[in-house]
Design a protein around this motif. Structure first.
Motif, short mmCIF file in Angstrom:
data_model
loop_
_atom_site.label_atom_id
_atom_site.label_comp_id
_atom_site.label_asym_id
_atom_site.label_seq_id
_atom_site.Cartn_x
_atom_site.Cartn_y
_atom_site.Cartn_z
N UNK A 160 -0.35 -2.99 36.83
CA UNK A 160 0.07 -2.05 37.87
C UNK A 160 1.19 -1.13 37.38
N UNK A 161 2.15 -1.67 36.65
CA UNK A 161 3.23 -0.85 36.10
C UNK A 161 2.67 0.16 35.11
N UNK A 162 1.78 -0.27 34.23
CA UNK A 162 1.17 0.65 33.27
C UNK A 162 0.42 1.77 33.98
N UNK A 163 -0.31 1.45 35.05
CA UNK A 163 -1.04 2.47 35.81
C UNK A 163 -0.07 3.44 36.48
N UNK A 164 1.02 2.93 37.01
CA UNK A 164 2.02 3.78 37.65
C UNK A 164 2.68 4.72 36.62
N UNK A 165 2.99 4.20 35.46
CA UNK A 165 3.57 5.04 34.40
C UNK A 165 2.60 6.13 34.00
N UNK A 166 1.34 5.78 33.80
CA UNK A 166 0.33 6.77 33.41
C UNK A 166 0.18 7.85 34.48
N UNK A 167 0.20 7.45 35.74
CA UNK A 167 0.09 8.40 36.84
C UNK A 167 1.32 9.32 36.88
N UNK A 168 2.49 8.77 36.67
CA UNK A 168 3.73 9.56 36.67
C UNK A 168 3.73 10.56 35.51
N UNK A 169 3.32 10.12 34.33
CA UNK A 169 3.27 11.01 33.16
C UNK A 169 2.27 12.13 33.40
N UNK A 170 1.09 11.80 33.95
CA UNK A 170 0.08 12.82 34.21
C UNK A 170 0.59 13.84 35.22
N UNK A 171 1.29 13.37 36.24
CA UNK A 171 1.83 14.27 37.25
C UNK A 171 2.91 15.17 36.65
N UNK A 172 3.77 14.60 35.80
CA UNK A 172 4.82 15.40 35.15
C UNK A 172 4.22 16.44 34.22
N UNK A 173 3.19 16.05 33.48
CA UNK A 173 2.54 17.00 32.56
C UNK A 173 1.88 18.13 33.34
N UNK A 174 1.26 17.81 34.47
CA UNK A 174 0.63 18.85 35.30
C UNK A 174 1.70 19.79 35.85
N UNK A 175 2.82 19.24 36.29
CA UNK A 175 3.92 20.07 36.79
C UNK A 175 4.49 20.96 35.70
N UNK A 176 4.62 20.42 34.51
CA UNK A 176 5.12 21.22 33.38
C UNK A 176 4.15 22.35 33.05
N UNK A 177 2.85 22.05 33.08
CA UNK A 177 1.84 23.08 32.77
C UNK A 177 1.92 24.21 33.80
#
Length: 186
Positions: A160-177
């Motif tokens: 669950x923690x790994x999934x949350x981290x992956x989701x957070x990173x993907x969201x941050x990358x989308x925001x940066x883009x």
């Protein structure tokens, strides 16, 4: 390696506190309390374990049994409440580990009730706890799973923690883009 029986509400009856010849052991991780009882000695399978519970209110009670099953063996046992036999539990040969299973329901009156465990399967039985509750919707297995602090719980938490981290990173990358595109348009 063991869950705390005090984490469950209502608290279960610990089978290691029952009277009878089944052997108390602690060699299988995941038990509640201070151990569990097993019928793994010659001649013990024909005997029973006896305990008592004080019933506060008259009514219908769900009876739950907690035991170990699996490893390809029939480790089933059954519970009797005031001489009323309930169907065997822990009959699976595939699932491995300690689990709560609903044994059935009984009508009880206030006072002391006798709880008896009987060996049923052709392998050695491993009985851990018995729970009586007048909340017929209550499932101690669901509550125990929510509070689990065992190795298999740690693996699920890590997933669950790994999934949350992956989701957070993907969201941050989308925001940066989006930010980078907005900056290019300036």
């Amino acid at each position: 390696d063991r869950a705390l029986a005090g984490d469950l509400d209502p608290p279960p009856l610990q089978v290691e506190d029952f009277d009878g010849p089944w052997r108390t052991q602690t060699n299988i991780p995941g038990y509640l309390g201070t151990g569990f009882k097993t019928s793994n000695a010659a001649g013990v399978a024909e005997t029973v374990m006896r305990g008592k519970v004080t019933v506060q209110r008259a009514g219908r009670y769900a009876v739950w049994a907690r035991g170990y099953e699996g490893e390809g063996s029939d480790r089933s046992f059954f519970v009797s409440i005031n001489a009323q036999d309930l169907p065997p539990t822990h009959t699976s040969r595939e699932v491995q580990g300690f689990r709560w299973q609903r044994a059935g329901e009984v009508e009880l009156t206030p006072g002391e009730a006798e709880v008896v465990l009987h060996d049923h399967g052709d392998s050695f039985e491993v009985a851990d706890a018995v729970l009586l509750t007048d909340d017929l919707q209550y499932d101690p297995g669901r509550e125990e799973q929510a509070r689990r602090v065992l190795p298999e719980g740690a693996a699920e938490n890590r997933r669950l923690v790994d999934a949350l981290i992956a989701q957070t990173v993907a969201s941050a990358e989308a925001g940066h883009a989006r930010w980078a595109q907005a900056m290019e348009r300036r």
